[in-house]
Design an enzyme around this catalytic site. Structure first.
Site, PDB file in Angstrom:
ATOM      1  N   SER A 173       0.850  -1.186   0.000  1.00  0.00           N
ATOM      2  CA  SER A 173       0.000   0.000   0.000  1.00  0.00           C
ATOM      3  C   SER A 173       0.890   1.242   0.000  1.00  0.00           C
ATOM      4  CB  SER A 173      -0.959  -0.032   1.190  1.00  0.00           C
ATOM      5  OG  SER A 173      -1.971   0.943   1.044  1.00  0.00           O
TER       6      SER A 173
ATOM      7  N   ASP B  63      -8.307  -5.990  -5.826  1.00  0.00           N
ATOM      8  CA  ASP B  63      -8.031  -4.953  -4.826  1.00  0.00           C
ATOM      9  C   ASP B  63      -9.049  -3.821  -4.950  1.00  0.00           C
ATOM     10  OD1 ASP B  63      -6.999  -2.935  -3.209  1.00  0.00           O
ATOM     11  OD2 ASP B  63      -4.931  -3.342  -3.755  1.00  0.00           O
TER      12      ASP B  63
ATOM     13  N   HIS C 120      -6.808  -5.983  -0.934  1.00  0.00           N
ATOM     14  CA  HIS C 120      -5.734  -5.021  -0.721  1.00  0.00           C
ATOM     15  C   HIS C 120      -4.649  -5.598   0.195  1.00  0.00           C
ATOM     16  CE1 HIS C 120      -3.769  -1.239  -0.811  1.00  0.00           C
ATOM     17  NE2 HIS C 120      -3.921  -1.001   0.479  1.00  0.00           N
TER      18      HIS C 120
END
Length: 561
Positions: A183, A414, A453
């Protein structure tokens, strides 16, 4: 003034790495390290606030936990194995807008258990977690120096400080240094490879928030606004997501030749949401999740379509992928019912970015993400500060020339950072290198079907990338395949439970191979579909080119080209 400040810092930090002064004391002593107190690194003065010995247990070796500060306020922690150091150093990135309590995540703990010296930072600031936003809090961003630290400086000076501390503690520098993050941590990883190619021998960048200015200033804003009615309540609710997801899977699951509950590559799916529109006279409120109202269908089309300007041009190279629908809960669709306001992770990230990080001069106090205009002028307003945050330079020749290796990965489902942007960036890396084979000599991308994610989702999401990176850097063994596993009992994400768990929670129920992009896994046609050995790599001709036509295509150009 801001650019001059950044250039000054760059010069100072460069000298810090060239000649770090090292305190002299007996190696391996936690107490002595604490008493040394201060490392006078030019451009990165570092103080140690405390150390403590943590005894070994089943999950970790005995180690020295070090807390400290790099000026102006980059908080960090290091975990130094006392007698089981393997000679390697791993630096781990932070998520969201960082600023949270320094607690080792799974990547740090796993590396420590393997004998790594580990470090991680707060990204250069302390977050107040205002309004329950946690890592989405960007109130600190009104300070220009803290923006620079968050954008790229914190991880660079941490590398210099960590190596000096390691040298003091063990009496020698690390033989190899690695970086791993997902991320925002993936964005930090790419910043290191792009800006400071000599900091690390190997880098792992997962689901990177690399195209950050358009991501947080356009994509997240678009998603937050798409599902918000005039009174602030959500239009699409949790009740509709399983219904929508089932419809997508019914049409697209078997496109890859195997019906297995996941989509290998959503670009091969051509689902038309209009088939879910409620028929005339239907009452969806009586049976939520049986069809979509016109307003709900409009939301779905906006999410699948991505942020666009007044001419229909994409403002970010991505959109919600087919197969990601269950993951929208929490990100785009709030938990709970339809009460106002529709607070989500996406709205927090969007609001924080536009209010505190996006512009050199912050907007008036009453400005919110609801005031943003999706147009070319707005996109251009995001460019100046984007130079601090974006990690989009595809020219990794300096990193490659000194032997650096990069592993990228992302989930095809995601809901937070669209996988298409990561594929587009890797395509740009290949273009800069001359071809995919040329790029794969130093950088490989692994796309994970069904993963959300960084982890979670409806497919195998657990895999080790540090060992393959070690083998690539230290033994020249490039990773041609990664085995991913799926365990029963993990949430499908977004609060939806896993119906396959039964009494087998924690048991591995599926393994799948991940191959370097543009390869993907295809079932051989015989054997257990849950066994990775029954799959082989293929390249689908229509799914090779990762380029996306969008307004910021020039961001993928190497500086000066």
């Amino acid at each position: 003034m801001l650019k001059k400040f950044i250039l000054l810092l760059t010069g100072l930090v460069g000298s810090a790495i060239a000649q770090p002064p090292i305190p002299n004391f007996a190696p391996g002593s936690c107490g002595e390290l604490a008493r040394s107190g201060y490392f006078a690194l030019p451009g990165a003065p570092t103080s140690i606030s405390r150390t403590r010995v943590v005894p070994d247990n089943a999950d970790q070796p005995e180690h020295c936990a070090v807390r400290g500060l790099i000026a102006p306020q980059i908080g960090f922690e290091m975990l130094l194995p006392i007698s089981a150091w393997n000679g390697r150093y791993l630096q781990v990135g932070c998520g969201g807008y960082c600023g949270q309590e320094l607690i080792p995540n799974g990547q740090a703990r796993q590396a420590l258990a393997r004998g790594y010296a580990v470090a991680y930072t707060n990204g250069g600031h302390v977050s107040g977690g205002r309004g329950g936003n946690g890592a989405a809090d960007a109130f600190w961003g009104e300070d220009p120096s803290l923006r620079t630290d968050f954008g790229w400086r914190s991880e660079h000076v941490m590398s210099a400080a960590a190596k000096a501390i390691i040298d003091s503690f063990y009496g020698r520098k690390p033989q190899r240094s690695y970086y791993q993050g997902c991320s925002n941590g993936g964005r930090q990883a790419l910043q290191e490879a792009q800006r400071f190619p000599t900091d690390f021998d190997g880098v792992i960048a997962g689901s990177p928030a690399a195209i950050q200015a358009p991501l947080n200033g356009e994509y997240e804003v678009w998603n937050a606004r798409a599902n918000r009615s005039e009174n602030g309540s959500p239009i699409l609710t949790a009740a509709e997501l399983p219904f929508l997801h089932r419809a997508v899977m019914e049409q697209c699951d078997a496109v890859d030749g195997l019906r297995d509950g996941q989509i290998t590559d959503p670009r091969a799916c051509h689902f038309q949401p209009e088939v879910l529109l409620c028929p005339s006279g239907a009452n969806p409120e009586a049976k939520p999740g049986s069809c979509l109202t016109r307003a709900q269908l409009d939301v779905v089309n906006k999410l699948y379509g991505g942020p666009r300007d007044e001419s229909g041009r994409l403002l970010y190279p991505g959109y919600q992928a087919f197969g990601s629908e269950l993951g929208w809960l929490g990100w785009v669709v709030p938990f709970g019912g339809g009460a106002a306001p529709a607070t989500t992770i996406t709205s927090g990230i969007a609001n924080g970015y536009l209010k505190f990080l996006a512009f050199e001069t912050t907007p008036p106090a009453d400005f919110t993400y609801l005031d943003w205009r999706f147009d070319a002028a707005g996109f251009d307003r995001l460019r100046p500060m984007g130079e601090t945050y974006n990690a989009t330079n595809p020219d990794l020749a300096p990193f490659s020339a000194r032997g650096g290796k990069l592993i990228l990965y992302a989930g095809w489902a995601d809901p937070a950072i669209p996988p298409f942007g990561t594929v587009a960036y890797y395509q740009a890396v290949a273009d800069a290198a001359g071809s995919f084979p040329a790029a794969q000599k130093f950088a490989r991308l692994f796309m994970v079907p069904g993963m959300y994610h960084c982890s979670g989702g409806i497919g195998p999401d657990q895999f080790d990338l540090l060992t393959p990176l070690e083998n690539w850097v230290e033994r020249g063994m490039a990773p041609d395949m990664i085995i991913a596993s799926q365990t029963a009992g993990k949430a499908a994400s977004g609060g939806f439970s896993d119906p396959t768990a039964g009494g087998n929670s924690g048991k591995v129920i599926r393994t799948r191979p991940l191959y370097p992009y543009p390869q993907q896994a295809r079932y051989r046609g015989h054997g257990d579909i849950n066994d990775a050995t029954n799959f082989e790599p293929v390249i689908v001709p229509g799914l090779i080119d990762g380029r996306i036509d969008w307004l910021g295509q020039d961001l993928f150009a190497a500086p000066g080209k």
